[in-house]
Design a protein around this motif. Structure first.
Motif, mmCIF file in Angstrom:
data_model
loop_
_atom_site.group_PDB
_atom_site.id
_atom_site.type_symbol
_atom_site.label_atom_id
_atom_site.label_comp_id
_atom_site.label_asym_id
_atom_site.label_seq_id
_atom_site.Cartn_x
_atom_site.Cartn_y
_atom_site.Cartn_z
ATOM 1 N N CYS A 43 81.390 -4.223 44.943
ATOM 2 C CA CYS A 43 81.545 -5.153 46.071
ATOM 3 C C CYS A 43 82.931 -5.781 46.119
ATOM 4 C CB CYS A 43 80.482 -6.238 45.999
ATOM 5 S SG CYS A 43 78.794 -5.615 46.154
ATOM 6 N N THR A 44 83.794 -5.406 45.211
ATOM 7 C CA THR A 44 85.157 -5.922 45.201
ATOM 8 C C THR A 44 85.881 -5.516 46.484
ATOM 9 O OG1 THR A 44 85.251 -5.729 42.796
ATOM 10 C CG2 THR A 44 87.347 -5.888 43.964
ATOM 11 N N VAL A 45 86.489 -6.476 47.144
ATOM 12 C CA VAL A 45 87.224 -6.183 48.380
ATOM 13 C C VAL A 45 88.557 -5.541 48.030
ATOM 14 C CG1 VAL A 45 88.323 -7.158 50.422
ATOM 15 C CG2 VAL A 45 86.109 -8.028 49.648
ATOM 16 N N ILE A 46 88.779 -4.365 48.581
ATOM 17 C CA ILE A 46 90.039 -3.633 48.381
ATOM 18 C C ILE A 46 90.558 -3.252 49.761
ATOM 19 C CG2 ILE A 46 91.117 -1.582 47.411
ATOM 20 C CD1 ILE A 46 89.045 -1.652 45.198
ATOM 21 N N GLY A 47 91.717 -3.745 50.101
ATOM 22 C CA GLY A 47 92.199 -3.558 51.462
ATOM 23 C C GLY A 47 91.439 -4.491 52.381
ATOM 24 N N ASP A 48 90.795 -3.933 53.382
ATOM 25 C CA ASP A 48 90.104 -4.751 54.374
ATOM 26 C C ASP A 48 88.593 -4.705 54.261
ATOM 27 O OD1 ASP A 48 89.848 -2.119 55.078
ATOM 28 O OD2 ASP A 48 90.276 -2.402 57.208
ATOM 29 N N LYS A 49 88.067 -4.151 53.161
ATOM 30 C CA LYS A 49 86.610 -4.024 53.067
ATOM 31 C C LYS A 49 86.154 -3.910 51.608
ATOM 32 C CE LYS A 49 86.909 -0.159 55.409
ATOM 33 N NZ LYS A 49 86.521 1.066 56.147
ATOM 34 N N PRO A 50 84.891 -4.231 51.345
ATOM 35 C CA PRO A 50 84.352 -4.017 49.998
ATOM 36 C C PRO A 50 84.387 -2.534 49.637
ATOM 37 C CG PRO A 50 82.909 -5.445 51.271
ATOM 38 C CD PRO A 50 83.906 -4.866 52.232
ATOM 39 N N TRP A 51 84.577 -2.248 48.354
ATOM 40 C CA TRP A 51 84.634 -0.849 47.925
ATOM 41 C C TRP A 51 83.373 -0.085 48.316
ATOM 42 C CZ3 TRP A 51 88.358 2.272 46.479
ATOM 43 C CH2 TRP A 51 88.022 3.486 45.888
ATOM 44 N N LEU A 52 82.218 -0.732 48.257
ATOM 45 C CA LEU A 52 80.975 -0.073 48.623
ATOM 46 C C LEU A 52 81.015 0.455 50.047
ATOM 47 C CD1 LEU A 52 78.052 0.706 47.883
ATOM 48 C CD2 LEU A 52 77.353 -1.567 48.696
ATOM 49 N N HIS A 53 81.686 -0.238 50.940
ATOM 50 C CA HIS A 53 81.807 0.236 52.314
ATOM 51 C C HIS A 53 82.555 1.562 52.358
ATOM 52 C CE1 HIS A 53 81.125 -3.872 54.495
ATOM 53 N NE2 HIS A 53 80.268 -3.672 53.497
ATOM 54 N N SER A 79 73.120 -5.908 48.192
ATOM 55 C CA SER A 79 72.332 -5.945 49.422
ATOM 56 C C SER A 79 73.114 -6.569 50.569
ATOM 57 C CB SER A 79 71.041 -6.734 49.178
ATOM 58 O OG SER A 79 70.233 -6.745 50.334
ATOM 59 N N GLN A 80 73.847 -7.631 50.286
ATOM 60 C CA GLN A 80 74.649 -8.286 51.323
ATOM 61 C C GLN A 80 75.760 -7.371 51.815
ATOM 62 O OE1 GLN A 80 74.218 -11.035 53.017
ATOM 63 N NE2 GLN A 80 76.141 -10.758 54.160
ATOM 64 N N ALA A 81 76.440 -6.693 50.897
ATOM 65 C CA ALA A 81 77.511 -5.778 51.296
ATOM 66 C C ALA A 81 76.956 -4.629 52.125
ATOM 67 C CB ALA A 81 78.226 -5.240 50.056
ATOM 68 N N ALA A 82 75.781 -4.136 51.749
ATOM 69 C CA ALA A 82 75.154 -3.050 52.506
ATOM 70 C C ALA A 82 74.774 -3.522 53.908
ATOM 71 C CB ALA A 82 73.917 -2.546 51.771
ATOM 72 N N ARG A 83 74.243 -4.728 53.993
ATOM 73 C CA ARG A 83 73.868 -5.272 55.300
ATOM 74 C C ARG A 83 75.095 -5.403 56.204
ATOM 75 N NH1 ARG A 83 71.530 -9.170 53.394
ATOM 76 N NH2 ARG A 83 69.442 -8.259 53.380
ATOM 77 N N GLU A 84 76.200 -5.828 55.645
ATOM 78 C CA GLU A 84 77.427 -5.958 56.430
ATOM 79 C C GLU A 84 77.911 -4.599 56.917
ATOM 80 O OE1 GLU A 84 79.963 -7.947 53.696
ATOM 81 O OE2 GLU A 84 79.019 -9.921 53.987
ATOM 82 N N GLN A 95 70.845 6.163 57.396
ATOM 83 C CA GLN A 95 69.950 5.083 56.996
ATOM 84 C C GLN A 95 70.351 4.592 55.609
ATOM 85 O OE1 GLN A 95 65.731 6.081 56.230
ATOM 86 N NE2 GLN A 95 65.275 4.610 57.855
ATOM 87 N N VAL A 96 70.396 3.273 55.444
ATOM 88 C CA VAL A 96 70.795 2.681 54.168
ATOM 89 C C VAL A 96 69.664 1.800 53.646
ATOM 90 C CG1 VAL A 96 72.477 1.252 52.953
ATOM 91 C CG2 VAL A 96 73.222 2.687 54.866
ATOM 92 N N LEU A 97 69.230 2.088 52.422
ATOM 93 C CA LEU A 97 68.162 1.328 51.787
ATOM 94 C C LEU A 97 68.669 0.756 50.470
ATOM 95 C CD1 LEU A 97 65.296 3.923 52.285
ATOM 96 C CD2 LEU A 97 65.721 1.904 53.689
ATOM 97 N N VAL A 98 68.147 -0.389 50.088
ATOM 98 C CA VAL A 98 68.511 -1.015 48.818
ATOM 99 C C VAL A 98 67.288 -1.018 47.919
ATOM 100 C CG1 VAL A 98 69.425 -3.076 47.691
ATOM 101 C CG2 VAL A 98 70.201 -2.463 49.994
ATOM 102 N N SER A 99 67.414 -0.454 46.724
ATOM 103 C CA SER A 99 66.279 -0.367 45.813
ATOM 104 C C SER A 99 66.020 -1.693 45.122
ATOM 105 C CB SER A 99 66.548 0.699 44.740
ATOM 106 O OG SER A 99 67.460 0.187 43.768
ATOM 107 N N LEU A 100 64.850 -1.811 44.533
ATOM 108 C CA LEU A 100 64.586 -2.923 43.640
ATOM 109 C C LEU A 100 65.436 -2.750 42.388
ATOM 110 C CD1 LEU A 100 60.695 -3.107 43.893
ATOM 111 C CD2 LEU A 100 62.319 -4.763 44.825
#
Length: 204
Positions: A43-53, A79-84, A95-100
């Motif tokens: 979730c570290t922001v690199i450039g203009d977005k989180p790495w996960l993006h 989960s928050q980064a995925a929602r964004e 489709q993007v899902l977040v596991s337990l």
């Protein structure tokens, strides 16, 4: 039902790979603690977005139909980064899902992914890795053997051929029995040097 978030739009005509990708993003990122503090590595922001993006962008461009984010430590931040990402890519068919959250390391997370998705095959990718320019659709289309495959290549920091963090695995597969070598350098933010290189690439 699996918890998470999802998006799908019928307005975009795109060839989707009928494959579920599972992103390993449950680690604590201890090697980066002095650099990113208590934040999740992916979730570290690199450039203009989180790495996960960037990882999700890579999978979306590759035509993946469904992604499951395998969480552990600080699952709520993932989960928050995925929602964004979903909100900013409302026309995506992926489709993007977040596991337990799971505990026990990558192998335990992989086992839980097969259990929760009930899939026979899964594409796994490390949440701190991107292989830019890699033909993901072509790679998956060529998977006709019953071999588990690890993609290997050089990193942006070294020409040495190593594990690039992309794995194609069958249910019940042990150690991957084959490898695909690529000349495309991958970016891995899992170390301070790799994170610094990623920031140079995306922030300068």
């Amino acid at each position: 039902a699996r918890p998470g978030i999802a998006t799908r739009s019928e307005s975009i005509q795109r060839t989707l790979v009928q494959m579920i990708a599972a992103v390993l993003c449950g680690g604590k990122g201890t090697r980066l603690r002095d650099v990113i503090g208590e934040h999740k590595k992916c979730c570290t922001v690199i450039g203009d977005k989180p790495w996960l993006h960037r990882v999700l962008d890579f999978l979306a461009v590759g035509g993946i139909a469904e992604v499951v984010l395998l969480t552990g430590y600080k699952a709520e931040e993932v989960s928050q980064a995925a929602r964004e990402w979903v909100e900013s890519n409302e026309h995506s068919q992926m489709q993007v899902l977040v596991s337990l959250p799971t505990i026990g390391g990558p192998e335990a997370a992989m086992a839980s992914a097969f259990e929760s998705t009930r899939a026979k095959t899964l594409l796994f990718i490390n949440g701190d890795t991107i292989l830019e320019g890699f033909d993901l659709q072509g790679f998956l289309a060529d998977r006709k053997s019953n071999l588990c495959v690890t993609v290997r290549g050089p990193s942006v920091l070294s020409p040495k051929i190593v594990d690039s963090g992309i794995y194609y695995r069958f249910r019940g597969c042990g150690t991957p029995g084959s490898e695909l070598r690529t000349r495309l350098p991958f970016i891995d933010i899992g170390t301070p040097a790799g994170l610094a290189e990623a920031r140079r690439r995306y922030e300068e």
